[in-house]
Design an enzyme around this catalytic site. Structure first.
Site, PDB file in Angstrom:
ATOM      1  CB  ALA A 155      -0.868  -0.170   1.237  1.00  0.00           C
ATOM      2  NE  ARG A 201     -13.248 -13.573 -40.962  1.00  0.00           N
ATOM      3  CZ  ARG A 201     -14.683 -13.608 -40.872  1.00  0.00           C
ATOM      4  NH1 ARG A 201     -15.323 -14.748 -40.411  1.00  0.00           N
ATOM      5  NH2 ARG A 201     -15.334 -12.426 -40.971  1.00  0.00           N
ATOM      6  CD  GLU A 219       5.775  -1.377  -9.558  1.00  0.00           C
ATOM      7  OE1 GLU A 219       6.446  -0.332  -9.156  1.00  0.00           O
ATOM      8  OE2 GLU A 219       5.019  -2.047  -8.763  1.00  0.00           O
ATOM      9  CB  SER A 242      13.955   7.937 -22.406  1.00  0.00           C
ATOM     10  OG  SER A 242      13.851   6.965 -21.282  1.00  0.00           O
ATOM     11  NE  ARG A 243       8.349   6.709 -26.148  1.00  0.00           N
ATOM     12  CZ  ARG A 243       7.767   8.207 -26.126  1.00  0.00           C
ATOM     13  NH1 ARG A 243       8.434   8.909 -27.083  1.00  0.00           N
ATOM     14  NH2 ARG A 243       6.736   8.648 -25.196  1.00  0.00           N
ATOM     15  CE1 TYR A 268      13.898  11.150 -32.901  1.00  0.00           C
ATOM     16  CE2 TYR A 268      12.909   8.856 -33.400  1.00  0.00           C
ATOM     17  CZ  TYR A 268      12.933  10.124 -32.457  1.00  0.00           C
ATOM     18  OH  TYR A 268      12.027  10.251 -31.719  1.00  0.00           O
TER      19      TYR A 268
HETATM   20  C1  LIG Z   1       4.781 -17.198  -8.070  1.00  0.00           C
HETATM   21  C2  LIG Z   1       3.491 -16.566  -8.278  1.00  0.00           C
HETATM   22  C3  LIG Z   1       3.453 -15.667  -9.500  1.00  0.00           C
HETATM   23  C4  LIG Z   1       2.225 -14.726  -9.597  1.00  0.00           C
HETATM   24  C5  LIG Z   1       2.210 -13.919 -10.660  1.00  0.00           C
HETATM   25  C6  LIG Z   1       0.785 -13.288 -10.646  1.00  0.00           C
HETATM   26  C7  LIG Z   1       0.713 -12.176 -11.714  1.00  0.00           C
HETATM   27  C8  LIG Z   1      -0.123 -10.995 -11.244  1.00  0.00           C
HETATM   28  C9  LIG Z   1      -0.175  -9.915 -12.243  1.00  0.00           C
HETATM   29  C10 LIG Z   1      -0.005  -8.650 -11.216  1.00  0.00           C
HETATM   30  C11 LIG Z   1      -0.491  -7.617 -12.097  1.00  0.00           C
HETATM   31  C12 LIG Z   1       0.059  -6.547 -11.847  1.00  0.00           C
HETATM   32  C13 LIG Z   1       0.849  -5.987 -10.751  1.00  0.00           C
HETATM   33  C14 LIG Z   1       0.471  -4.455 -10.442  1.00  0.00           C
HETATM   34  C15 LIG Z   1       1.562  -3.990  -9.493  1.00  0.00           C
HETATM   35  C16 LIG Z   1       1.400  -2.655  -9.256  1.00  0.00           C
HETATM   36  C17 LIG Z   1       1.992  -2.007  -8.210  1.00  0.00           C
HETATM   37  C18 LIG Z   1       2.191  -0.635  -8.143  1.00  0.00           C
HETATM   38  O1  LIG Z   1       1.767   0.143  -8.899  1.00  0.00           O
HETATM   39  S1  LIG Z   1       2.960  -0.170  -6.683  1.00  0.00           S
HETATM   40  C19 LIG Z   1       3.273   1.517  -6.726  1.00  0.00           C
HETATM   41  C20 LIG Z   1       4.300   1.863  -7.857  1.00  0.00           C
HETATM   42  N1  LIG Z   1       4.626   3.319  -7.749  1.00  0.00           N
HETATM   43  C21 LIG Z   1       5.578   3.966  -8.283  1.00  0.00           C
HETATM   44  O2  LIG Z   1       6.103   3.118  -9.290  1.00  0.00           O
HETATM   45  C22 LIG Z   1       5.600   5.400  -8.177  1.00  0.00           C
HETATM   46  C23 LIG Z   1       6.596   6.057  -9.263  1.00  0.00           C
HETATM   47  N2  LIG Z   1       7.362   7.005  -8.687  1.00  0.00           N
HETATM   48  C24 LIG Z   1       8.749   6.882  -8.275  1.00  0.00           C
HETATM   49  O3  LIG Z   1       9.042   5.666  -8.467  1.00  0.00           O
HETATM   50  C25 LIG Z   1       9.514   7.979  -7.705  1.00  0.00           C
HETATM   51  O4  LIG Z   1       8.969   8.718  -6.998  1.00  0.00           O
HETATM   52  C26 LIG Z   1      10.176   8.722  -9.034  1.00  0.00           C
HETATM   53  C27 LIG Z   1      11.357   7.895  -9.469  1.00  0.00           C
HETATM   54  C28 LIG Z   1       9.162   9.326  -9.568  1.00  0.00           C
HETATM   55  C29 LIG Z   1      10.881   9.848  -8.096  1.00  0.00           C
HETATM   56  O5  LIG Z   1      11.093   9.674  -6.875  1.00  0.00           O
HETATM   57  P1  LIG Z   1      11.831  10.649  -5.773  1.00  0.00           P
HETATM   58  O6  LIG Z   1      12.134  10.174  -4.589  1.00  0.00           O
HETATM   59  O7  LIG Z   1      11.126  12.007  -6.015  1.00  0.00           O
HETATM   60  O8  LIG Z   1      13.355  10.992  -6.600  1.00  0.00           O
HETATM   61  P2  LIG Z   1      13.920  12.134  -7.495  1.00  0.00           P
HETATM   62  O9  LIG Z   1      13.253  12.107  -8.635  1.00  0.00           O
HETATM   63  O10 LIG Z   1      14.269  13.296  -6.611  1.00  0.00           O
HETATM   64  O11 LIG Z   1      15.068  11.113  -7.900  1.00  0.00           O
HETATM   65  C30 LIG Z   1      16.314  11.175  -6.861  1.00  0.00           C
HETATM   66  C31 LIG Z   1      17.325  10.095  -7.544  1.00  0.00           C
HETATM   67  O12 LIG Z   1      16.958   8.843  -7.230  1.00  0.00           O
HETATM   68  C32 LIG Z   1      16.984   8.158  -8.110  1.00  0.00           C
HETATM   69  N3  LIG Z   1      16.030   7.248  -8.181  1.00  0.00           N
HETATM   70  C33 LIG Z   1      14.778   7.146  -7.827  1.00  0.00           C
HETATM   71  N4  LIG Z   1      14.012   6.013  -7.900  1.00  0.00           N
HETATM   72  C34 LIG Z   1      15.081   5.261  -7.752  1.00  0.00           C
HETATM   73  C35 LIG Z   1      15.020   3.759  -7.445  1.00  0.00           C
HETATM   74  N5  LIG Z   1      14.054   2.958  -7.471  1.00  0.00           N
HETATM   75  N6  LIG Z   1      16.410   3.313  -7.432  1.00  0.00           N
HETATM   76  C36 LIG Z   1      17.536   4.181  -7.522  1.00  0.00           C
HETATM   77  N7  LIG Z   1      17.406   5.223  -7.881  1.00  0.00           N
HETATM   78  C37 LIG Z   1      16.497   5.818  -7.848  1.00  0.00           C
HETATM   79  C38 LIG Z   1      16.614   9.055  -9.258  1.00  0.00           C
HETATM   80  O13 LIG Z   1      17.096   8.368 -10.570  1.00  0.00           O
HETATM   81  C39 LIG Z   1      17.530  10.251  -8.912  1.00  0.00           C
HETATM   82  O14 LIG Z   1      18.819  10.189  -9.417  1.00  0.00           O
HETATM   83  P3  LIG Z   1      19.904  11.174  -9.767  1.00  0.00           P
HETATM   84  O15 LIG Z   1      21.144  10.576  -9.754  1.00  0.00           O
HETATM   85  O16 LIG Z   1      19.669  12.161  -8.701  1.00  0.00           O
HETATM   86  O17 LIG Z   1      19.400  11.679 -11.042  1.00  0.00           O
HETATM   87  C1  LIG Z   2      -3.851  -1.738 -12.202  1.00  0.00           C
HETATM   88  C2  LIG Z   2      -3.362  -0.871 -11.250  1.00  0.00           C
HETATM   89  C3  LIG Z   2      -2.547  -1.433 -10.159  1.00  0.00           C
HETATM   90  C4  LIG Z   2      -2.087  -0.736  -9.275  1.00  0.00           C
HETATM   91  N1  LIG Z   2      -1.700  -1.295  -8.049  1.00  0.00           N
HETATM   92  C5  LIG Z   2      -0.970  -0.775  -6.947  1.00  0.00           C
HETATM   93  C6  LIG Z   2      -0.544  -1.456  -5.687  1.00  0.00           C
HETATM   94  O1  LIG Z   2      -0.565  -2.688  -5.717  1.00  0.00           O
HETATM   95  N2  LIG Z   2      -0.008  -0.628  -4.964  1.00  0.00           N
HETATM   96  C7  LIG Z   2       0.131   0.898  -4.833  1.00  0.00           C
HETATM   97  O2  LIG Z   2       0.734   1.213  -4.198  1.00  0.00           O
HETATM   98  N3  LIG Z   2      -0.385   1.202  -5.971  1.00  0.00           N
HETATM   99  C8  LIG Z   2      -0.781   0.537  -7.384  1.00  0.00           C
HETATM  100  N4  LIG Z   2      -1.210   1.428  -8.311  1.00  0.00           N
HETATM  101  C9  LIG Z   2      -1.011   2.750  -8.376  1.00  0.00           C
HETATM  102  C10 LIG Z   2      -0.036   3.088  -9.500  1.00  0.00           C
HETATM  103  O3  LIG Z   2       1.190   2.866  -9.137  1.00  0.00           O
HETATM  104  C11 LIG Z   2      -0.089   4.710  -9.836  1.00  0.00           C
HETATM  105  O4  LIG Z   2      -1.583   4.783 -10.391  1.00  0.00           O
HETATM  106  C12 LIG Z   2       1.017   5.112 -10.973  1.00  0.00           C
HETATM  107  O5  LIG Z   2       2.138   4.859 -10.075  1.00  0.00           O
HETATM  108  C13 LIG Z   2       0.840   6.529 -11.368  1.00  0.00           C
HETATM  109  O6  LIG Z   2       0.649   7.362 -10.326  1.00  0.00           O
HETATM  110  P1  LIG Z   2      -0.733   8.437 -10.291  1.00  0.00           P
HETATM  111  O7  LIG Z   2      -1.855   7.586 -10.377  1.00  0.00           O
HETATM  112  O8  LIG Z   2      -0.474   9.366  -9.199  1.00  0.00           O
HETATM  113  O9  LIG Z   2      -0.534   9.195 -11.727  1.00  0.00           O
HETATM  114  P2  LIG Z   2      -0.239  10.759 -11.713  1.00  0.00           P
HETATM  115  O10 LIG Z   2       1.140  11.061 -11.408  1.00  0.00           O
HETATM  116  O11 LIG Z   2      -1.436  11.638 -11.068  1.00  0.00           O
HETATM  117  O12 LIG Z   2      -0.203  10.741 -13.397  1.00  0.00           O
HETATM  118  C14 LIG Z   2      -1.064  11.519 -14.130  1.00  0.00           C
HETATM  119  C15 LIG Z   2      -0.409  12.351 -15.184  1.00  0.00           C
HETATM  120  O13 LIG Z   2       0.396  13.191 -14.770  1.00  0.00           O
HETATM  121  C16 LIG Z   2       1.793  13.102 -15.396  1.00  0.00           C
HETATM  122  N5  LIG Z   2       2.738  13.430 -14.225  1.00  0.00           N
HETATM  123  C17 LIG Z   2       2.959  13.326 -13.096  1.00  0.00           C
HETATM  124  N6  LIG Z   2       3.935  13.713 -12.557  1.00  0.00           N
HETATM  125  C18 LIG Z   2       4.698  14.213 -13.820  1.00  0.00           C
HETATM  126  C19 LIG Z   2       5.845  14.581 -13.701  1.00  0.00           C
HETATM  127  N7  LIG Z   2       6.714  14.812 -12.537  1.00  0.00           N
HETATM  128  N8  LIG Z   2       6.484  14.891 -14.816  1.00  0.00           N
HETATM  129  C20 LIG Z   2       5.794  14.863 -15.874  1.00  0.00           C
HETATM  130  N9  LIG Z   2       4.451  14.271 -15.894  1.00  0.00           N
HETATM  131  C21 LIG Z   2       4.078  13.887 -14.828  1.00  0.00           C
HETATM  132  C22 LIG Z   2       1.793  11.751 -15.944  1.00  0.00           C
HETATM  133  O14 LIG Z   2       2.785  11.319 -16.637  1.00  0.00           O
HETATM  134  C23 LIG Z   2       0.351  11.394 -16.289  1.00  0.00           C
HETATM  135  O15 LIG Z   2       0.251  11.662 -17.734  1.00  0.00           O
HETATM  136  C24 LIG Z   2      -1.762   0.659  -9.328  1.00  0.00           C
HETATM  137  C25 LIG Z   2      -2.434   1.121 -10.671  1.00  0.00           C
HETATM  138  C26 LIG Z   2      -3.158   0.569 -11.250  1.00  0.00           C
HETATM  139  C27 LIG Z   2      -3.586   1.236 -12.409  1.00  0.00           C
END
Ligand SMILES: CCCCCCCCCC/C=C\CCCCCC(=O)SCCNC(=O)CCNC(=O)[C@H](O)C(C)(C)COP(=O)(O)OP(=O)(O)OC[C@H]1O[C@@H](n2cnc3c(N)ncnc32)[C@H](O)[C@@H]1OP(=O)(O)O
Ligand SMILES: Cc1cc2nc3c(=O)[nH]c(=O)nc-3n(C[C@H](O)[C@H](O)[C@H](O)COP(=O)(O)OP(=O)(O)OC[C@H]3O[C@@H](n4cnc5c(N)ncnc54)[C@H](O)[C@@H]3O)c2cc1C
Length: 669
Positions: free
Chosen positions: A148, A318, A432, A531-532, A577
């Site tokens: 969470a 088909r 993620e 990046s892409r 490109y």
């Molecule tokens: C055996 C059984 C098998 C069963 C299989 C079952 C299958 C089931 C299928 C399941 C299906 C789906 C699963 C879905 C799961 C989904 C779960 C979630 O979504 S959980 C929530 C995920 N949330 C996110 O990903 C949030 C995204 N945001 C971030 O990661 C961070 O906030 C950010 C990276 C955008 C920014 O972080 P911040 O703290 O603000 O950091 P800065 O931008 O200031 O960066 C500073 C510096 O740190 C580096 N950085 C950031 N992150 C990382 C990291 N993770 N590791 C290492 N370094 C990191 C960043 O690059 C910066 O570096 P600099 O050198 O300063 O540039």
């Molecule tokens: C199916 C599903 C399963 C999930 N499971 C989990 C779970 O198990 N646990 C959990 O904790 N979370 C979970 N999540 C949450 C998920 O990780 C977040 O939704 C995701 O990280 C995106 O964050 P947000 O929803 O705040 O989007 P936002 O950040 O609000 O994004 C909205 C828009 O704003 C833009 N944006 C935001 N910040 C910036 C920035 N800094 N620069 C440029 N553009 C920006 C984005 O690109 C996007 O276009 C799940 C989500 C989904 C859809």
């Protein structure tokens, strides 16, 4: 002996004809993909599942409402846990993963986040004593956990999460609290109705000082009654675009107290008297996300290959239209447009699947180092995974959608299975880390790479191509340069020139006095493009290296066709490109296109065999169009007839609403 092992009596002759054309052994390709003994074990597991009705769906899952879907998946979970060990080795992630795919399909199941995030978070972030205490219980499923982190108001910007964990020295407890509506946890999978424990991400406060987000193990439901614990409000967030078998949830903490030792303390620690010890790297609490980003590549590729299996098999049974008037209707796979949309999807599926193995291996290697305090390669890994999850989720989504459209009207029906696959897969663009955000994470690393190069500093292996400035002319067709090499060099040029350009613009804007942040935002689109291009190059190189390592000649040759199609498609797709800086001219790009069209023809006879070799059973595929036997039309009719709307000839709602209206209209005449 036919080379395709799926030929059976009674199959649609159109699909049997395809299988007879195979030029490689589908069993050998399956072994190349899965390895031995897994390839064989997968078949045995699939066969066992078919013998056990308790593991199978009574009716197509898409006919069910949400509550029934959730109930069915819970019922089947118990059956898997009771009898699953007779079918597969529970200690093998691969075998268990295959069983889960067979039994549950893609739409989620009650233990998905327990296995993909909750346990990995504990394994990576709990100290030894905590791990010993929690992991065996979690493995035995004495409780079910989730992860969470995301809140109603913030998912991306983790530093702004509002949930607090305040240390109370007096009682040696943390107080978990949700101060506002926007601080409600929102989205965690299996939180709504299933989980009774969470790893909660909250801002750590000690003596009024914030130490940023940390992870805490919190019990949210009673282990005996499953009722919410005192101070907990929890529920399901409602239906979504997909993954509706999954109970994504909301959660509020009202001053919930947990023992000090419930903070995950492998990397950061809080002593009994409230002294905070920071981790060796500030982002180590993000470890569970890194794990999922590494794992999801193969999961997403799997969905693409399933969609390609469906669309390619269907395109061989088909028939529609004639290519030459009077010669009879052709299989739709004879059309070049169909081959282009499907074989390129197939190529992406294979590329992402095989590269996904490499990503997983790299992750495991670096994670082991991190566990022992060596964080040297964490930045490389974070950058790579940020790009990979973004490219693979988005391009897989496009490939799946092409597969769906390639099935015409029937692709739009849930009978094809593809709409649900798309809905599940495309969530990977968001979870993620939202793709645009993650691409920019990687872009930071790339820009730094150019700056390091300018300062004569060493570059990581991944970035060494940035120094290859002599690669400034497309060498396709030159003697001594084979197609693959010319294409990889072209992709290197595309990535290098794009990264250089955007870095130069950033530097120039900053030299003119713009702040770094504003310069960044003004160039953010180009930064995501850089990046892409970098990630697509990395995938291409890694896929090429993987194919080159194959020892079986026939299989290497079969995958070389797929590799070359992948490379030509990538280069054509990014050809704009190549004109930057005069690297290539339009005749050279036309040569790449010609090579791509020839590859479509070359792949055509083996198309069904490629997807057969990926070996997804009918049980897992859940698709009428993609059936192994190719008997589509009879089964489409059966599928439609079994639809609950057809249980009665006259629907009660018609009797109640429409009939009176029509009868009243008639009586007015
Ligand atoms: C055996 C059984 C098998 C069963 C299989 C079952 C299958 C089931 C299928 C399941 C299906 C789906 C699963 C879905 C799961 C989904 C779960 C979630 O979504 S959980 C929530 C995920 N949330 C996110 O990903 C949030 C995204 N945001 C971030 O990661 C961070 O906030 C950010 C990276 C955008 C920014 O972080 P911040 O703290 O603000 O950091 P800065 O931008 O200031 O960066 C500073 C510096 O740190 C580096 N950085 C950031 N992150 C990382 C990291 N993770 N590791 C290492 N370094 C990191 C960043 O690059 C910066 O570096 P600099 O050198 O300063 O540039
Ligand atoms: C199916 C599903 C399963 C999930 N499971 C989990 C779970 O198990 N646990 C959990 O904790 N979370 C979970 N999540 C949450 C998920 O990780 C977040 O939704 C995701 O990280 C995106 O964050 P947000 O929803 O705040 O989007 P936002 O950040 O609000 O994004 C909205 C828009 O704003 C833009 N944006 C935001 N910040 C910036 C920035 N800094 N620069 C440029 N553009 C920006 C984005 O690109 C996007 O276009 C799940 C989500 C989904 C859809």
């Amino acid at each position: 002996m036919p080379l395709n092992h799926l030929i059976r009596d009674g199959d649609n002759p159109d699909i049997t004809e395809e299988r007879q054309k195979a030029t490689f052994s589908t069993e050998e390709l399956a072994i190349e993909i899965y390895g031995e003994p897994l390839a064989q074990r997968r078949r045995e597991i699939s066969a066992e599942v078919l013998k056990r009705p308790e593991l199978l769906d009574d009716c197509p899952h898409v006919f069910l409402d949400r509550t029934t879907k959730v109930e069915n998946s819970m019922k089947k979970t118990v059956a898997v846990m009771e009898k699953g060990s007779e079918i597969c080795d529970f200690t093998s992630r691969e075998e268990l993963g295959h069983l889960v795919c067979e039994v549950f399909g893609d739409d989620g199941f009650p233990l998905s986040i327990h296995f993909v995030m909750f346990l990995p978070a504990i394994q990576g972030q709990a100290d030894d004593e905590q791990a010993e205490q929690w992991i065996p219980r979690a493995m035995r499923l004495e409780f079910i956990g989730t992860y969470a982190q995301t809140e109603l108001g913030h998912g991306t910007n983790l530093r702004a999460l509002e949930t607090t964990a305040t240390y109370d020295k007096r009682t040696q407890e943390f107080i978990l609290h949700t101060p506002t509506v926007s601080a409600y946890k929102w989205w965690p999978g299996n939180l709504g109705k299933t989980a009774n424990y969470v790893i909660a991400n909250a801002q750590l406060y000690i003596d009024g000082k914030s130490h940023g987000p940390h992870n805490f193990l919190v019990q949210i439901r009673d282990e005996n009654t499953h009722q919410p614990m005192p101070g907990i409000t929890v529920g399901d967030i409602g239906p979504k675009f997909g993954l509706n078998t999954n109970d994504n949830g909301f959660l509020r903490f009202d001053h919930v107290r947990i023992p000090r030792r419930n903070m995950l303390m492998r990397h950061s620690k809080v002593s009994a008297d409230g002294v905070y010890s920071p981790p060796v790297h500030p982002k180590l609490s993000y470890g569970a996300m890194i794990f999922v980003r590494a794992t999801m590549i193969r999961m997403l590729a799997h969905v693409v290959l399933k969609a390609a299996t469906i669309a390619i098999r269907y395109s061989c049974v088909r028939r529609q239209g004639e290519i030459k008037t009077g010669n009879g209707e052709v299989k739709i796979l004879e059309y070049q447009t169909q081959q282009h949309r499907l074989f390129t999807a197939l190529a992406r599926g294979f590329a992402y699947r095989l590269v996904g193995d490499e990503v997983k291996n790299l992750y495991e290697k670096i994670a082991e180092e991190v566990k022992h305090g060596n964080v040297e390669q964490l930045a490389d890994l974070h950058a790579l995974l940020s790009g990979m999850k973004s490219i693979v989720s988005y391009d897989s989504g496009k490939a799946i959608e092409q597969c769906r459209m390639a099935c015409g009207g029937h692709g739009y029906s849930h009978a094809s299975g593809i709409p649900e696959m798309y809905a599940v897969e495309i969530a990977g663009c968001t979870y993620e880390g939202e793709n645009m955000v993650m691409l920019q994470q990687q872009a930071r690393y790339l820009v730094k790479g150019i700056h390091r190069l300018a300062h004569g500093e060493e570059l990581s292996t991944m970035l060494q191509y940035l120094a290859n400035t002599s690669n400034n002319k497309f060498r396709i067709g030159e003697s001594g340069v084979d197609l693959e090499n010319a294409l990889i060099l072209a992709l290197e040029y595309i990535a290098r020139s794009t990264i250089e350009r955007v870095t130069a613009r950033l530097d120039s804007l900053q030299n003119k006095g713009l702040s770094a942040e504003n310069a960044w935002n003004e160039n953010a689109v180009e930064l995501t493009r850089a990046s892409r291009t970098h990630t697509r190059l990395w995938i291409a190189r890694c896929f090429r290296d993987r194919v080159h390592r194959i020892e079986n000649h026939a299989i290497r040759s079969a995958l070389t066709d797929i590799l070359e199609l992948f490379l030509t498609y990538e280069v054509v797709d990014m050809s704009q490109y190549l004109y930057q800086g005069g690297y290539a001219n339009s005749d050279q790009v036309a040569q790449v296109k010609d090579a791509m069209y020839k590859l479509l023809e070359k792949i055509r006879p083996n198309a069904v065999s490629y997807v057969d070799a990926y070996e997804v059973s009918d049980t897992e595929l859940r698709s009428v169009l993609g059936r192994r036997d190719g008997n589509v039309y009879d089964n489409l009719l059966k599928w439609a007839k079994s639809n609950p709307l057809n249980r009665t000839e006259v629907l009660p709602a018609v009797e109640k609403h429409l009939m009176p209206m029509m009868l009243a209209a008639k009586s007015k005449l």
